[in-house]
Write an enzyme that holds these catalytic residues in place. Structure first.
Site, short mmCIF file in Angstrom:
data_model
loop_
_atom_site.label_atom_id
_atom_site.label_comp_id
_atom_site.label_asym_id
_atom_site.label_seq_id
_atom_site.Cartn_x
_atom_site.Cartn_y
_atom_site.Cartn_z
N LYS A 46 9.11 -5.73 10.49
CA LYS A 46 9.54 -4.40 10.09
C LYS A 46 9.17 -3.46 11.46
O LYS A 46 8.68 -4.23 12.30
CB LYS A 46 8.53 -4.24 8.97
CG LYS A 46 8.90 -4.98 7.70
CD LYS A 46 7.98 -4.65 6.54
CE LYS A 46 8.36 -5.39 5.32
NZ LYS A 46 7.22 -4.98 4.04
N TYR A 48 16.42 -4.01 -0.51
CA TYR A 48 15.12 -3.93 -1.50
C TYR A 48 15.81 -3.31 -3.06
O TYR A 48 14.87 -2.62 -3.75
CB TYR A 48 14.22 -2.69 -1.14
CG TYR A 48 13.33 -3.62 -0.06
CD1 TYR A 48 12.28 -4.60 -0.14
CD2 TYR A 48 12.99 -3.12 1.32
CE1 TYR A 48 11.48 -5.31 0.57
CE2 TYR A 48 12.06 -3.63 2.40
CZ TYR A 48 11.48 -4.73 1.99
OH TYR A 48 10.62 -5.30 2.86
N PHE A 94 7.08 3.69 -5.04
CA PHE A 94 7.07 3.62 -3.72
C PHE A 94 8.30 3.38 -3.19
O PHE A 94 8.60 3.31 -1.81
CB PHE A 94 5.97 2.62 -3.13
CG PHE A 94 6.18 1.09 -3.70
CD1 PHE A 94 7.14 0.44 -3.10
CD2 PHE A 94 5.77 0.66 -4.89
CE1 PHE A 94 7.14 -0.90 -3.67
CE2 PHE A 94 5.76 -0.63 -5.45
CZ PHE A 94 6.85 -1.35 -4.52
N ARG A 138 6.61 -17.96 2.95
CA ARG A 138 5.71 -16.89 2.22
C ARG A 138 4.48 -17.11 2.29
O ARG A 138 3.50 -16.04 2.34
CB ARG A 138 6.17 -16.92 0.80
CG ARG A 138 7.76 -16.37 0.45
CD ARG A 138 7.86 -15.13 0.36
NE ARG A 138 7.22 -14.35 -0.73
CZ ARG A 138 7.12 -13.07 -0.86
NH1 ARG A 138 7.94 -12.34 -0.31
NH2 ARG A 138 6.50 -12.69 -2.29
N THR A 193 1.20 -9.91 -0.27
CA THR A 193 1.87 -8.46 0.00
C THR A 193 0.99 -7.49 0.58
O THR A 193 1.15 -6.65 1.33
CB THR A 193 2.57 -8.06 -1.46
OG1 THR A 193 3.43 -9.01 -1.73
CG2 THR A 193 3.35 -6.67 -1.16
N ARG A 253 -0.04 -11.48 7.76
CA ARG A 253 -0.48 -10.28 7.08
C ARG A 253 -2.09 -10.24 7.25
O ARG A 253 -2.58 -9.41 7.43
CB ARG A 253 0.23 -9.89 5.89
CG ARG A 253 1.50 -9.54 5.78
CD ARG A 253 1.92 -9.68 4.51
NE ARG A 253 3.30 -9.22 4.41
CZ ARG A 253 3.95 -9.49 3.25
NH1 ARG A 253 3.76 -10.32 2.43
NH2 ARG A 253 5.43 -9.01 3.50
N ASN A 284 3.03 -3.58 6.41
CA ASN A 284 2.60 -4.84 6.26
C ASN A 284 3.42 -5.74 7.22
O ASN A 284 3.52 -7.01 6.86
CB ASN A 284 2.47 -5.30 4.94
CG ASN A 284 3.78 -5.31 3.89
OD1 ASN A 284 4.75 -4.87 4.63
ND2 ASN A 284 3.68 -5.94 2.98
N HIS A 303 8.73 -9.10 6.37
CA HIS A 303 9.58 -9.39 5.17
C HIS A 303 9.56 -10.94 5.20
O HIS A 303 10.22 -11.55 6.31
CB HIS A 303 10.68 -8.47 5.09
CG HIS A 303 11.65 -9.32 4.02
ND1 HIS A 303 11.18 -9.19 2.68
CD2 HIS A 303 12.65 -9.93 4.16
CE1 HIS A 303 12.40 -9.83 1.97
NE2 HIS A 303 13.10 -10.40 2.91
N GLU A 346 20.09 -12.49 1.03
CA GLU A 346 19.71 -11.78 2.14
C GLU A 346 20.31 -12.19 3.35
O GLU A 346 20.54 -11.51 4.37
CB GLU A 346 17.94 -11.62 2.40
CG GLU A 346 17.35 -11.10 1.09
CD GLU A 346 15.85 -11.33 1.17
OE1 GLU A 346 15.22 -10.59 0.17
OE2 GLU A 346 15.10 -12.08 2.00
P1 GTP Z 1 8.76 -8.22 1.41
O1 GTP Z 1 8.44 -9.45 2.13
O2 GTP Z 1 8.71 -6.98 2.21
O3 GTP Z 1 9.85 -7.94 0.33
O4 GTP Z 1 7.06 -8.04 0.65
P2 GTP Z 1 6.74 -8.98 -0.67
O5 GTP Z 1 7.69 -9.65 -1.13
O6 GTP Z 1 5.52 -9.42 -0.40
O7 GTP Z 1 6.51 -7.94 -1.80
P3 GTP Z 1 7.77 -6.99 -2.60
O8 GTP Z 1 9.01 -7.46 -2.54
O9 GTP Z 1 6.93 -6.74 -3.95
O10 GTP Z 1 7.46 -5.56 -1.81
C1 GTP Z 1 8.32 -5.43 -0.78
C2 GTP Z 1 7.44 -4.17 0.14
O11 GTP Z 1 7.38 -3.02 -0.52
C3 GTP Z 1 6.09 -4.68 0.65
O12 GTP Z 1 6.16 -5.75 1.54
C4 GTP Z 1 5.37 -3.26 0.79
O13 GTP Z 1 5.80 -3.41 2.48
C5 GTP Z 1 6.24 -2.56 -0.17
N1 GTP Z 1 5.07 -2.22 -1.17
C6 GTP Z 1 5.01 -3.12 -2.18
N2 GTP Z 1 4.06 -2.70 -3.21
C7 GTP Z 1 3.74 -1.51 -2.52
C8 GTP Z 1 2.89 -0.42 -3.04
O14 GTP Z 1 2.23 -0.66 -4.22
N3 GTP Z 1 2.88 0.76 -2.11
C9 GTP Z 1 3.59 0.80 -1.01
N4 GTP Z 1 3.11 1.75 -0.42
N5 GTP Z 1 4.30 -0.03 -0.51
C10 GTP Z 1 4.56 -1.21 -1.26
MG MG Z 2 9.78 -8.92 -1.49
#
Ligand code: GTP
Ligand code: MG
Length: 150
Positions: A9, A49, A57, A85, A91, A102, A112, A115, A126
């Site tokens: 990112k 997304y 968010f 993962r 996350t 992370r 974070n 992705h 994707e």
């Molecule tokens: P990705 O690999 O980026 O898809 O992350 P993930 O699969 O571990 O988590 P998810 O798909 O649920 O969320 C995508 C992204 O949204 C996360 O990696 C964070 O950057 C962001 N995100 C998720 N939850 C929150 C939250 O509660 N607050 C904020 N600010 N960002 C969030």
């Molecule tokens: Mg995700």
């Protein structure tokens, strides 16, 4: 073998973590089959997304993802989606174990650094969105037989 979509990112690119992240996947034994630095614009991230579009968010997430160039890549190998993962960690960096990307490299869920596809089905979608399957490189790695027994 299986493929996954991994993206550093904008914070990871700005903080100079692209090399570190590529290195972790290389050292594990996975094979790089697609790689580009790109600033694709807001719409790509809204699509990427889309499953999170109802979350509070979502606007902030798209703005964050679109705040600078990202390093998009496709990695190939046995069970690479699930293992990738695990290498990323949870996350929320508060919950990401030390030793994960992370867990070692960030503090805030909204910054974070990386992705990774969460299932084989998402990986396929994707990869199609970011690369198109025809733009990946099929190549034989000389270390294949040192990484896999069969
Ligand atoms: P990705 O690999 O980026 O898809 O992350 P993930 O699969 O571990 O988590 P998810 O798909 O649920 O969320 C995508 C992204 O949204 C996360 O990696 C964070 O950057 C962001 N995100 C998720 N939850 C929150 C939250 O509660 N607050 C904020 N600010 N960002 C969030
Ligand atoms: Mg995700």
């Amino acid at each position: 073998r299986e493929r996954t979509f991994i993206m550093v990112k904008p914070d990871g690119v700005q903080r100079g973590l692209v090399g570190e992240i590529i290195s972790r996947f290389e050292k594990k034994g996975f094979k790089l089959v697609g790689l580009k630095l790109e600033a694709p614009g807001k719409e790509r991230f809204e699509q990427h997304y889309a499953d999170l579009s109802s979350k509070p968010f979502f606007g902030g997430l798209v703005a964050y993802a679109n705040s600078g160039p990202v390093a998009a890549m496709v990695w190939e190998g046995h069970n690479v989606v699930a293992t990738g993962r695990k290498m990323l960690g949870a996350t929320r960096p508060d919950d990401s174990a030390p030793g994960t990307i992370r867990g070692d490299l960030c503090i805030d869920v909204g910054r974070n650094v990386i992705h990774g596809s969460d299932s084989v089905d998402s990986a396929n979608k994707e990869i199609a969105l970011w690369f198109g399957h025809e733009n990946l490189v099929n190549w034989a790695s000389h270390s294949n037989s040192w990484v896999y027994e069969v």
